[in-house]
Design an enzyme around this catalytic site. Structure first.
Site, short mmCIF file in Angstrom:
data_model
loop_
_atom_site.label_atom_id
_atom_site.label_comp_id
_atom_site.label_asym_id
_atom_site.label_seq_id
_atom_site.Cartn_x
_atom_site.Cartn_y
_atom_site.Cartn_z
N GLY B 47 0.82 -1.20 0.00
CA GLY B 47 0.00 0.00 0.00
C GLY B 47 0.85 1.24 0.00
N GLN B 52 2.65 10.16 1.39
CA GLN B 52 4.00 9.58 1.26
C GLN B 52 4.73 10.09 0.01
OE1 GLN B 52 2.63 5.34 2.06
NE2 GLN B 52 4.66 5.27 2.98
N CYS B 96 7.65 0.33 6.71
CA CYS B 96 7.04 1.42 5.95
C CYS B 96 8.01 1.91 4.88
CB CYS B 96 6.71 2.55 6.92
SG CYS B 96 5.92 3.96 6.16
N LEU B 97 7.47 2.22 3.71
CA LEU B 97 8.30 2.79 2.64
C LEU B 97 8.98 4.08 3.10
CD1 LEU B 97 5.81 2.42 -0.34
CD2 LEU B 97 7.87 1.04 0.06
N HIS B 138 -2.72 0.95 8.41
CA HIS B 138 -1.38 1.53 8.30
C HIS B 138 -1.41 2.75 7.37
CE1 HIS B 138 3.15 1.20 7.84
NE2 HIS B 138 2.82 1.98 6.82
N GLU B 139 -2.05 2.57 6.21
CA GLU B 139 -2.09 3.68 5.23
C GLU B 139 -2.93 4.84 5.73
OE1 GLU B 139 0.11 3.51 3.16
OE2 GLU B 139 0.47 1.36 3.12
N HIS B 142 -1.17 7.36 7.79
CA HIS B 142 -0.39 8.37 7.06
C HIS B 142 -1.23 9.63 6.80
CE1 HIS B 142 3.36 6.30 6.30
NE2 HIS B 142 2.75 5.23 5.82
ZN LIG Z 1 3.79 3.47 5.66
#
Ligand SMILES: [Zn+2]
Lengths: 173, 165
Positions: B47, B52, B96-97, B138-139, B142
């Site tokens: 995701g 982000q 996480c990215l 999680h997303e 953000h």
């Molecule tokens: Zn993340």
């Protein structure tokens, strides 16, 4: 050039130990990397990666005042590297009536399956009369969960202990 | 199409709250294609959220179908997502990215009822469970300027609280 040291401390637990030690290191120009503190059997234990511009003798001198508080300190010069985490993909929990050999036989079985242990914790719960032993492992392996389960099932029968194997499916998002 | 730059912490922009999408136009859908290209072209992930990549609007792309043996609704573009009900709690490992080279254990609701809008503004609703529900939570964090670092629990928590069915 900066050097990495692995600093190990053991002693009677009391409030403020971590603060005192890290203050001495900070004022001595050190930089902390990865660290792990845990209370074992009522004792304070910590292992820290410490980056320092001087040599081992300098590091020993720096931490000497801390030793006077009753802590035992051990210092090793190491080839440390940060940003080299290995992600565990399997979790193994073993528990049962406390008896000798649980860790040894479990980790031998896992080693035969080429499982690399990343984290290992054991604890003793229950009561003085009926202690239970709990072993918790996170590791990385190419062996399937089913194959690990099968290998540990044999151990579980023989030692009358419980074994659980679960996949760790890390979410990246 | 363009691959967008992924912000990484400690970039402070990741800590800001994103605004609802009000206009469902071609510009939005162009951004969704860019977001998709960014996710597909980057490190493997399930995701990505608009903030982000530096767009502070309530937009997610979630796709857990790359993981084997996991219940999922396929590739989802979720605009203005809202969790309207949740049930259960489960601890599992997340990364996480936007936080390279670190993972940790996080507690999330096991099952969620999700409402959102599609890229044309039409309403969507899903019941999600397990890994997919975790990915959405999680997303969605953000969108509120939260990272999984804000929700870490210790390894020992997992050890003690893990329930086996
Ligand atoms: Zn993340």
């Amino acid at each position: 050039m900066k050097n990495w040291f692995m600093v190990t401390l053991v002693g009677q637990d009391k409030p403020g130990i971590v603060a005192a030690v890290t203050r001495a290191l900070y004022e001595g120009g050190c930089n902390l990397g990865e660290a792990s503190m845990v209370r074992l059997g009522g004792m304070f234990t910590i292992m820290m990666m410490v980056e320092y511009g001087g040599d081992e003798a300098g590091m020993v001198a720096l931490t000497a005042p801390v030793e006077s508080t009753g802590l035992r300190i051990h210092i090793d010069a190491v080839q440390g590297t940060l940003h080299r985490h290995i992600e565990p993909n399997i979790r193994v929990t073993v528990y049962g009536a406390d008896q000798a050999g649980i860790v040894c036989e479990t980790t031998e079985a896992l080693a035969r399956l080429e499982l690399n242990i990343i984290n290992l914790e054991t604890d003793v719960g229950g009561t003085d009369e009926q202690p239970i032993y709990i072993l918790h492992i996170e590791g990385v392996t190419d062996t399937t969960r089913e194959d690990i389960e099968t290998a540990l099932a044999e151990l579980a029968r023989r030692k009358h202990i419980e074994t659980r194997v679960t996949s760790i499916n890390t979410l990246i998002g | 199409m363009a691959r967008l730059e992924i912000l990484t912490f400690p970039d402070e922009r990741l800590k800001q709250v994103s605004q609802p999408v009000e206009t469902f136009d071609d510009r939005l859908r162009q951004f969704l294609r860019d977001l998709e290209e960014t996710m597909d072209g980057g490190p493997p992930s399930v995701g990505i959220a608009a903030p982000q990549v530096g767009r502070f609007e309530r937009i997610l792309l979630v796709d857990v179908s790359i993981k084997p043996k996991i219940k999922n609704h396929g590739r989802l573009f979720l605009i203005n997502p809202r969790i309207v009900a949740e049930q259960g709690q489960e601890v599992a490992r997340e990364g996480c990215l936007s936080v390279p080279d670190f993972t940790g254990n996080v507690s999330r609701a096991e099952t969620i009822e999700l409402e959102a809008q599609d890229p044309y503004g039409s309403p969507l609703s899903f019941t999600m469970t397990g890994f997919e529900a975790r990915a959405v939570q999680h997303e969605m964090d953000h969108l509120d300027g939260l990272l999984f670092l804000d929700r870490l629990v210790s390894r020992r928590d997992l050890f003690r609280r893990k329930k086996y069915k």
